[in-house]
Design an enzyme around this catalytic site. Structure first.
Site, PDB file in Angstrom:
ATOM      1  N   ASP A 170      42.066  24.332  17.424  1.00 53.53           N
ATOM      2  CA  ASP A 170      42.242  23.044  18.081  1.00 53.53           C
ATOM      3  C   ASP A 170      41.225  22.066  17.498  1.00 53.53           C
ATOM      4  O   ASP A 170      40.343  22.450  16.736  1.00 53.53           O
ATOM      5  CB  ASP A 170      42.126  23.160  19.595  1.00 53.53           C
ATOM      6  CG  ASP A 170      40.775  23.661  20.062  1.00 53.53           C
ATOM      7  OD1 ASP A 170      39.839  23.725  19.247  1.00 53.53           O
ATOM      8  OD2 ASP A 170      40.647  23.993  21.250  1.00 53.53           O
ATOM      9  N   SER A 171      41.346  20.807  17.842  1.00 54.19           N
ATOM     10  CA  SER A 171      40.591  19.762  17.160  1.00 54.19           C
ATOM     11  C   SER A 171      39.148  19.662  17.611  1.00 54.19           C
ATOM     12  O   SER A 171      38.330  19.014  16.959  1.00 54.19           O
ATOM     13  CB  SER A 171      41.254  18.402  17.396  1.00 54.19           C
ATOM     14  OG  SER A 171      41.081  17.993  18.738  1.00 54.19           O
ATOM     15  N   GLY A 172      38.808  20.278  18.735  1.00 50.69           N
ATOM     16  CA  GLY A 172      37.498  20.118  19.329  1.00 50.69           C
ATOM     17  C   GLY A 172      37.453  19.028  20.378  1.00 50.69           C
ATOM     18  O   GLY A 172      36.482  18.932  21.132  1.00 50.69           O
ATOM     19  N   GLY A 173      38.495  18.219  20.460  1.00 49.81           N
ATOM     20  CA  GLY A 173      38.509  17.110  21.401  1.00 49.81           C
ATOM     21  C   GLY A 173      38.407  17.545  22.847  1.00 49.81           C
ATOM     22  O   GLY A 173      37.687  16.939  23.639  1.00 49.81           O
ATOM     23  N   PHE A 174      39.106  18.608  23.218  1.00 50.70           N
ATOM     24  CA  PHE A 174      39.080  19.070  24.610  1.00 50.70           C
ATOM     25  C   PHE A 174      37.654  19.434  25.026  1.00 50.70           C
ATOM     26  O   PHE A 174      37.167  19.024  26.083  1.00 50.70           O
ATOM     27  CB  PHE A 174      40.002  20.286  24.779  1.00 50.70           C
ATOM     28  CG  PHE A 174      40.054  20.810  26.190  1.00 50.70           C
ATOM     29  CD1 PHE A 174      41.016  20.365  27.072  1.00 50.70           C
ATOM     30  CD2 PHE A 174      39.128  21.743  26.636  1.00 50.70           C
ATOM     31  CE1 PHE A 174      41.059  20.845  28.385  1.00 50.70           C
ATOM     32  CE2 PHE A 174      39.152  22.221  27.938  1.00 50.70           C
ATOM     33  CZ  PHE A 174      40.123  21.770  28.812  1.00 50.70           C
TER      34      PHE A 174
ATOM     35  N   ASP B 279      42.201  13.976  19.316  1.00 49.21           N
ATOM     36  CA  ASP B 279      42.777  13.127  20.350  1.00 49.21           C
ATOM     37  C   ASP B 279      41.764  12.916  21.459  1.00 49.21           C
ATOM     38  O   ASP B 279      40.776  13.638  21.555  1.00 49.21           O
ATOM     39  CB  ASP B 279      44.046  13.769  20.932  1.00 49.21           C
ATOM     40  CG  ASP B 279      43.755  15.116  21.589  1.00 49.21           C
ATOM     41  OD1 ASP B 279      43.187  15.994  20.907  1.00 49.21           O
ATOM     42  OD2 ASP B 279      44.053  15.291  22.775  1.00 49.21           O
TER      43      ASP B 279
ATOM     44  N   GLY C 108      54.170  19.640  13.352  1.00 49.73           N
ATOM     45  CA  GLY C 108      54.525  20.085  14.691  1.00 49.73           C
ATOM     46  C   GLY C 108      53.748  19.253  15.684  1.00 49.73           C
ATOM     47  O   GLY C 108      53.048  18.302  15.304  1.00 49.73           O
TER      48      GLY C 108
ATOM     49  N   ASP D 163      49.032  28.547  24.464  1.00 50.91           N
ATOM     50  CA  ASP D 163      47.771  29.271  24.398  1.00 50.91           C
ATOM     51  C   ASP D 163      47.061  29.141  25.736  1.00 50.91           C
ATOM     52  O   ASP D 163      47.295  28.184  26.473  1.00 50.91           O
ATOM     53  CB  ASP D 163      46.881  28.717  23.283  1.00 50.91           C
ATOM     54  CG  ASP D 163      46.252  27.389  23.662  1.00 50.91           C
ATOM     55  OD1 ASP D 163      45.146  27.385  24.221  1.00 50.91           O
ATOM     56  OD2 ASP D 163      46.882  26.334  23.416  1.00 50.91           O
TER      57      ASP D 163
ATOM     58  N   CYS E  24      53.849  49.060  32.370  1.00 51.23           N
ATOM     59  CA  CYS E  24      53.178  48.483  31.205  1.00 51.23           C
ATOM     60  C   CYS E  24      52.985  49.523  30.107  1.00 51.23           C
ATOM     61  O   CYS E  24      52.648  50.682  30.382  1.00 51.23           O
ATOM     62  CB  CYS E  24      51.823  47.904  31.611  1.00 51.23           C
ATOM     63  SG  CYS E  24      50.934  47.105  30.263  1.00 51.23           S
TER      64      CYS E  24
ATOM     65  N   CYS F  80      50.778  49.050  27.510  1.00 44.71           N
ATOM     66  CA  CYS F  80      49.554  48.741  26.771  1.00 44.71           C
ATOM     67  C   CYS F  80      48.682  49.988  26.613  1.00 44.71           C
ATOM     68  O   CYS F  80      48.874  50.998  27.281  1.00 44.71           O
ATOM     69  CB  CYS F  80      48.764  47.627  27.461  1.00 44.71           C
ATOM     70  SG  CYS F  80      47.801  48.155  28.910  1.00 44.71           S
TER      71      CYS F  80
ATOM     72  N   CYS G  70      47.014  51.110  29.957  1.00 40.35           N
ATOM     73  CA  CYS G  70      47.890  51.769  30.932  1.00 40.35           C
ATOM     74  C   CYS G  70      48.412  53.116  30.451  1.00 40.35           C
ATOM     75  O   CYS G  70      48.773  53.975  31.263  1.00 40.35           O
ATOM     76  CB  CYS G  70      49.056  50.842  31.286  1.00 40.35           C
ATOM     77  SG  CYS G  70      48.558  49.454  32.346  1.00 40.35           S
TER      78      CYS G  70
ATOM     79  N   HIS H 248      44.916  44.896  28.576  1.00 43.21           N
ATOM     80  CA  HIS H 248      46.072  44.923  29.473  1.00 43.21           C
ATOM     81  C   HIS H 248      46.641  43.532  29.719  1.00 43.21           C
ATOM     82  O   HIS H 248      47.857  43.313  29.601  1.00 43.21           O
ATOM     83  CB  HIS H 248      45.689  45.564  30.810  1.00 43.21           C
ATOM     84  CG  HIS H 248      46.753  45.398  31.855  1.00 43.21           C
ATOM     85  ND1 HIS H 248      47.897  46.182  31.886  1.00 43.21           N
ATOM     86  CD2 HIS H 248      46.875  44.513  32.879  1.00 43.21           C
ATOM     87  CE1 HIS H 248      48.667  45.798  32.883  1.00 43.21           C
ATOM     88  NE2 HIS H 248      48.072  44.782  33.511  1.00 43.21           N
TER      89      HIS H 248
END
Length: 427
Positions: free
Chosen positions: A106-110, A192, A269, A321, A359, A361, A364, A390
């Site tokens: 991600d851009s780091g903006g968040f 952004d 995208g 994500d 499950c 995994c 489990c 899990h």
């Protein structure tokens, strides 16, 4: 998806990048494939988050074994430590963390905006539209109680202080692109401005225009860096759609970025960002996908709840994500077919059976709920590893099943069955 540059050697090979739709369901749901230099991503796909080039407590090899197709890391954190130049010298994010598949940054903006206001990673839930949030004083410059603002936004970029040592740093669209190119992920996001549902309508409009102008600068810098770094595989750049809860702003942003072209470079995208009210998730994503080009993928940032995944897919999102599966796992919360439970509860002390009988995994199929309960009570680190495996497998497998249902035409039946079992009634 990306326009050819004047220098053919710098252009991505068609077989390495792009998006193909394979099946549709309802008005907007679709299954497809995103191609990257490090492999294909079958969509819908869940993208586990490895913030600092690791999914906490789990080996990259284990993430591969549990079915993860792609991992996401955070540009902000990797810029601060160990530095994008070091990751570049290592051969890029995948090589650095021994992950052979596609990667995303991600851009780091968040992080710059949310950590800067002291709200950490809970903007969406903190500001889910409650009266208290909307009527807080100073709503356009809100800071969490007891915190100091660590980030300041202007039209050129953001100045912020490191959460590690307090040093001052500066992010601009160009710097974000330089960092992400250095990190070398297959997919990266434009810089952004994050807003919250607290912000006034007037500020949302200002931030949206700032994000639009930053998006153009990201495209220009991306073109320059792609040509300069032709020895590296092509990295897709996805634009981020903001606009909070306002239909006209969301639609405007989607139209603007969907049609944006800077010297032949377009977005490969798109991401749908910002704080979203859960009850309006599908509506807002639908506004955006109405306006975006059909032939490019859409990523919804920050969701992993069972009902949200079905809602988002139905509204036309392709990838997602979220840190939640790994974060709650470290606090003993696990997903099961019949809902989320906490393994520290006394009922699990003698449950000599898997966490979830349905499950497949590693946890489990090898360990009992009683053993994992003991690990948490004894404060053993293995508890986090087993529960994260899990939870990540649970979400990855669910999205795999959603994808299969789109291909087979059984999406609505799966949605009713899965949400009915998980929540007690279909959603």
């Amino acid at each position: 998806m990306t326009a050819q540059s004047a220098d053919p050697s710098a252009a991505p090979a068609p077989s390495e990048t792009g998006f193909e739709i394979l099946a549709r369901a309802g008005d907007k749901a679709r299954a497809g494939v995103v191609a990257t230099p490090h492999g294909q991503i079958a969509t819908p796909a869940f993208v586990p988050v490895g913030t600092k080039a690791t999914v906490k407590a789990v080996l990259p090899e284990s993430m591969r074994e549990l079915g993860a197709q792609v991992l996401l890391a955070n540009a902000y954190h990797l810029y601060l430590q160990p530095g994008h130049d070091l990751v570049d010298s290592a051969g890029g994010l995948g090589a650095f963390m021994n992950w052979p598949g596609p990667t995303v940054t991600d851009s780091g903006g968040f992080q710059v905006m949310s950590l800067g206001a002291g709200f950490k990673k809970v903007l969406s839930s903190e500001f889910s539209g409650g009266e208290k949030a909307r009527t807080s004083s100073g709503e356009d410059d809100a800071v969490a109680e007891g915190k100091e603002r660590l980030a300041h936004v202007d039209d050129d970029g953001v100045t912020f202080r490191s959460i590690i040592n307090g040093d001052e740093h500066r992010f601009t669209p160009e710097i974000s692109m330089q960092i992400q190119h250095g990190l070398g992920a297959d997919i990266m996001f434009a810089f952004d401005e994050l807003t919250t549902l607290m912000n006034s309508r007037g500020y949302q409009e200002q931030a949206l225009e700032r994000t639009r102008l930053w998006a153009m600068r990201c495209l220009a810098e991306h073109t320059r860096l792609t040509a300069e770094r032709s020895h590296r595989p092509y990295q897709q750049l996805w634009g981020v759609i903001q606009g909070a809860q306002y239909e006209d702003l969301r639609r405007r942003a989607a139209r603007d970025l969907g049609a944006m072209d800077v010297d032949g470079q377009v977005f490969d995208g798109f991401g749908v960002g910002g704080a979203l009210e859960k009850e309006n998730l599908g509506t807002i994503v639908g506004w955006v996908t109405d306006e975006l080009p059909e032939d490019r993928p859409r990523h919804l940032l920050g969701i992993s709840e069972v009902d949200d995944l079905f809602v988002a897919v139905a509204a036309g999102a392709d990838t997602f994500d979220c840190v939640s599966p790994s974060r709650v796992a470290r606090n003993s919360a696990v997903y099961t077919a019949t809902g989320r439970v906490n393994l520290t509860g006394s009922r699990y002390r003698r449950q000599f059976a898997p966490i979830d009988e349905t499950c497949d995994c590693y946890t489990c199929t090898h360990y009992t709920a009683a053993y994992v309960h003991h690990l948490f009570r004894a404060k053993e680190m293995l508890s986090s590893t087993l529960c994260t495996i899990h939870n990540e497998r649970f979400v990855v497998r669910l999205v795999d099943r959603i994808r299969a249902s789109l291909l087979s035409g059984d999406f609505e039946a799966l949605r009713e069955e899965t949400t009915g079992a998980y929540y007690g009634s279909p959603r």
